[in-house]
Design a protein around this motif. Structure first.
Motif, PDB file in Angstrom:
ATOM      1  N   LEU A 275       0.816  -1.217   0.000  1.00 53.50           N
ATOM      2  CA  LEU A 275       0.000   0.000   0.000  1.00 53.50           C
ATOM      3  C   LEU A 275       0.850   1.268   0.000  1.00 53.50           C
ATOM      4  N   PHE A 276       2.096   1.149   0.432  1.00 56.95           N
ATOM      5  CA  PHE A 276       2.982   2.313   0.506  1.00 56.95           C
ATOM      6  C   PHE A 276       3.932   2.400  -0.687  1.00 56.95           C
ATOM      7  N   GLU A 277       3.823   1.469  -1.603  1.00 54.55           N
ATOM      8  CA  GLU A 277       4.737   1.454  -2.750  1.00 54.55           C
ATOM      9  C   GLU A 277       4.338   2.505  -3.784  1.00 54.55           C
ATOM     10  N   PRO A 278       5.316   3.080  -4.506  1.00 50.33           N
ATOM     11  CA  PRO A 278       5.038   4.125  -5.512  1.00 50.33           C
ATOM     12  C   PRO A 278       4.123   3.645  -6.640  1.00 50.33           C
ATOM     13  N   LYS A 279       4.097   2.334  -6.905  1.00 50.07           N
ATOM     14  CA  LYS A 279       3.280   1.829  -8.005  1.00 50.07           C
ATOM     15  C   LYS A 279       1.784   2.050  -7.773  1.00 50.07           C
ATOM     16  N   GLN A 280       1.397   2.359  -6.532  1.00 51.65           N
ATOM     17  CA  GLN A 280      -0.007   2.656  -6.272  1.00 51.65           C
ATOM     18  C   GLN A 280      -0.456   3.896  -7.043  1.00 51.65           C
ATOM     19  N   TRP A 281       0.452   4.835  -7.215  1.00 53.86           N
ATOM     20  CA  TRP A 281       0.128   6.045  -7.987  1.00 53.86           C
ATOM     21  C   TRP A 281      -0.033   5.704  -9.466  1.00 53.86           C
ATOM     22  N   ASP A 282       0.809   4.801  -9.962  1.00 52.48           N
ATOM     23  CA  ASP A 282       0.664   4.357 -11.355  1.00 52.48           C
ATOM     24  C   ASP A 282      -0.668   3.651 -11.565  1.00 52.48           C
ATOM     25  N   HIS A 283      -1.085   2.895 -10.550  1.00 53.64           N
ATOM     26  CA  HIS A 283      -2.386   2.217 -10.629  1.00 53.64           C
ATOM     27  C   HIS A 283      -3.523   3.230 -10.700  1.00 53.64           C
ATOM     28  N   LEU A 284      -3.414   4.312  -9.922  1.00 54.66           N
ATOM     29  CA  LEU A 284      -4.450   5.355  -9.963  1.00 54.66           C
ATOM     30  C   LEU A 284      -4.511   6.013 -11.340  1.00 54.66           C
ATOM     31  N   VAL A 285      -3.364   6.211 -11.968  1.00 56.92           N
ATOM     32  CA  VAL A 285      -3.336   6.782 -13.321  1.00 56.92           C
ATOM     33  C   VAL A 285      -4.054   5.848 -14.298  1.00 56.92           C
ATOM     34  N   ASP A 286      -3.796   4.555 -14.187  1.00 59.65           N
ATOM     35  CA  ASP A 286      -4.445   3.587 -15.075  1.00 59.65           C
ATOM     36  C   ASP A 286      -5.960   3.566 -14.853  1.00 59.65           C
ATOM     37  N   VAL A 287      -6.369   3.616 -13.600  1.00 58.54           N
ATOM     38  CA  VAL A 287      -7.814   3.611 -13.293  1.00 58.54           C
ATOM     39  C   VAL A 287      -8.469   4.876 -13.830  1.00 58.54           C
ATOM     40  N   PHE A 288      -7.784   6.019 -13.654  1.00 60.28           N
ATOM     41  CA  PHE A 288      -8.343   7.267 -14.179  1.00 60.28           C
ATOM     42  C   PHE A 288      -8.527   7.192 -15.681  1.00 60.28           C
ATOM     43  N   ARG A 289      -7.531   6.685 -16.409  1.00 63.40           N
ATOM     44  CA  ARG A 289      -7.644   6.579 -17.863  1.00 63.40           C
ATOM     45  C   ARG A 289      -8.850   5.719 -18.258  1.00 63.40           C
ATOM     46  N   GLN A 290      -9.055   4.630 -17.533  1.00 63.64           N
ATOM     47  CA  GLN A 290     -10.192   3.768 -17.830  1.00 63.64           C
ATOM     48  C   GLN A 290     -11.518   4.495 -17.600  1.00 63.64           C
ATOM     49  N   GLU A 291     -11.622   5.191 -16.470  1.00 67.48           N
ATOM     50  CA  GLU A 291     -12.865   5.911 -16.162  1.00 67.48           C
ATOM     51  C   GLU A 291     -13.082   7.064 -17.134  1.00 67.48           C
TER      52      GLU A 291
END
Length: 413
Positions: A275-291
């Motif tokens: 949960l504290f790893e930087p890749k969580q931000w990359d995941h949010l970017v991917d989710v935003f693109r999908q939405e």
């Protein structure tokens, strides 16, 4: 401002689709392939139309909010007793200034609506313009649109703008829509939540309708950042205000995140460490693109990839990945091979292709060539016909006439 005239439901989308269908009437013989390909242009009309509806809703909310505030202020002033003349003048002067500000906002909003309506009209006109006289030019414009779409999705904004301006296709591409997305993506990549939350607020009804978890995931990340900074009391207050309302539907995720108050950001426990790893931000970017794509009716993949994969799926065979694959095969190139990895192999039959004219076998030595009307003959037969008729080819089955330069080579797998 008549917002109800353009509802959010499928009726408005159907109206746009019907309008697009009404503008496309190519002749069956010449343009059957074009008519089929135009069915893929749903996004071409849907995106500006959704943007248009969003602008109308935003302008309506602004007008409703300001008018309601003015009416409430007038009512309060009327209920006040012993208001002096100077106070009344000052009060109503401020209301007039507020209404003048609203007028300017509405005028600006109206100009934006007009521009977006013009963009919808320009795209309908573009689809209607496909005919025999300008088919090559129309296809060239279409290719440029697809390239701009790819550049925008890959964040090559300056190049996309230059291509659209040099080709005069500003109304046919969605630069303004992607710039809206870029602001949110850049903020998330810089570990800033606020712009993404603002975007969620602007599109709250659409996200709720699609049962999106994006806002919840943003709130979780903001909570995690407070825990990372050892601001535990602020994190608890934040959770009570913003995370508690999601408890009924996302309790398991909430329990996991709340446990980070005890485990801290330095934990080695894998279930919390991630949960504290930087890749969580990359995941949010991917989710935003999908939405974002879902709201505007866009494809998740760039249009360029989709069109290329459609062609590669017909060419992909095990032979394409062998060392002796002919260089004329697009799949001999590594970039195309990579793009074709998720695609299935094309269905192959071990039949022989025989030329209708010469009755000779068509193979790599005598390859098949395709006429614009779709009929296929051997290269030898067509070369001979072109020499005898000053470069002209006449289809023996339909009488269709074209020049030799219009032929397209077909590949045998």
């Amino acid at each position: 401002m008549e917002v109800d005239a353009i509802p959010n439901g499928s009726a408005s989308e159907t109206a746009m689709e019907n309008a697009a269908a009404a503008t496309i009437s190519p002749t069956p013989s010449k343009f059957s392939g074009l008519a089929e390909s135009l069915k893929l242009e749903h996004q071409f009309l849907r995106v500006p139309f959704e943007h248009y509806k969003k602008t109308i809703r935003a302008n309506h909310r602004v007008a409703e909010k300001e008018v309601s505030a003015v009416i409430s202020s007038v009512t309060d002033a009327a209920d006040r007793e012993n208001m002096s003349r100077e106070e009344a003048v000052h009060h109503f002067t401020s209301l007039v200034s507020r209404l003048q500000g609203l007028k300017r906002k509405l005028e600006e909003g109206n100009r934006t609506e007009q521009m977006q309506a013009q963009k919808c009209r320009a795209r309908l006109d573009h689809l209607e313009s496909a005919d025999a006289d300008n088919l090559a030019e129309w296809n060239s414009t279409r290719l440029k649109r697809i390239l701009v779409d790819y550049m925008l999705r890959m964040s090559y904004f300056d190049t996309a703008v230059k291509l659209s301006e040099s080709s005069n296709i500003q109304d046919l591409v969605d630069i303004d829509v992607f710039q809206e997305a870029k602001k949110v993506i850049d903020a998330l990549q810089n570990k800033e939540i606020a712009p993404a939350l603002s975007w969620c607020s602007d599109n709250k009804s659409r996200l709720k309708k699609s049962k999106s978890k994006f806002e919840f995931q943003l709130r979780l990340q903001e909570f995690i950042e407070l825990v990372r900074a050892d601001k535990n009391m602020q994190a608890i207050t934040y959770a009570r205000k913003y995370l508690a309302p999601w408890g009924a539907t996302h309790m398991k995720e909430l329990q996991r995140v709340m446990a980070t108050l005890a485990f801290k950001s330095s934990t080695e426990c894998a279930i919390y460490k991630v949960l504290f790893e930087p890749k969580q931000w990359d995941h949010l970017v991917d989710v935003f693109r999908q939405e974002f794509c879902k709201i505007y009716g866009m494809t998740l993949e760039p249009l360029l990839n989709i069109y290329l994969q459609a062609g590669l799926s017909a060419l992909k065979t095990p032979y394409c990945y062998e060392d002796d694959c002919t260089k004329e095969d697009p799949l001999s190139q590594e970039s195309f091979r990579k793009l074709a990895v998720p695609l299935p192999y094309s269905k192959q039959h071990h039949s022989k292709l025989v030329c209708y004219i010469t009755k000779e076998l068509m193979d790599t030595e005598n390859p098949p060539q395709v006429l614009p009307n779709g009929y296929v003959y051997s290269a030898k037969a067509l070369e001979k016909m072109a020499k005898e008729n000053s470069g002209k080819i006449t289809c023996p089955r339909t009488g269709f006439v074209c020049s030799y330069s219009e032929l397209v080579k077909a590949y045998i797998s």
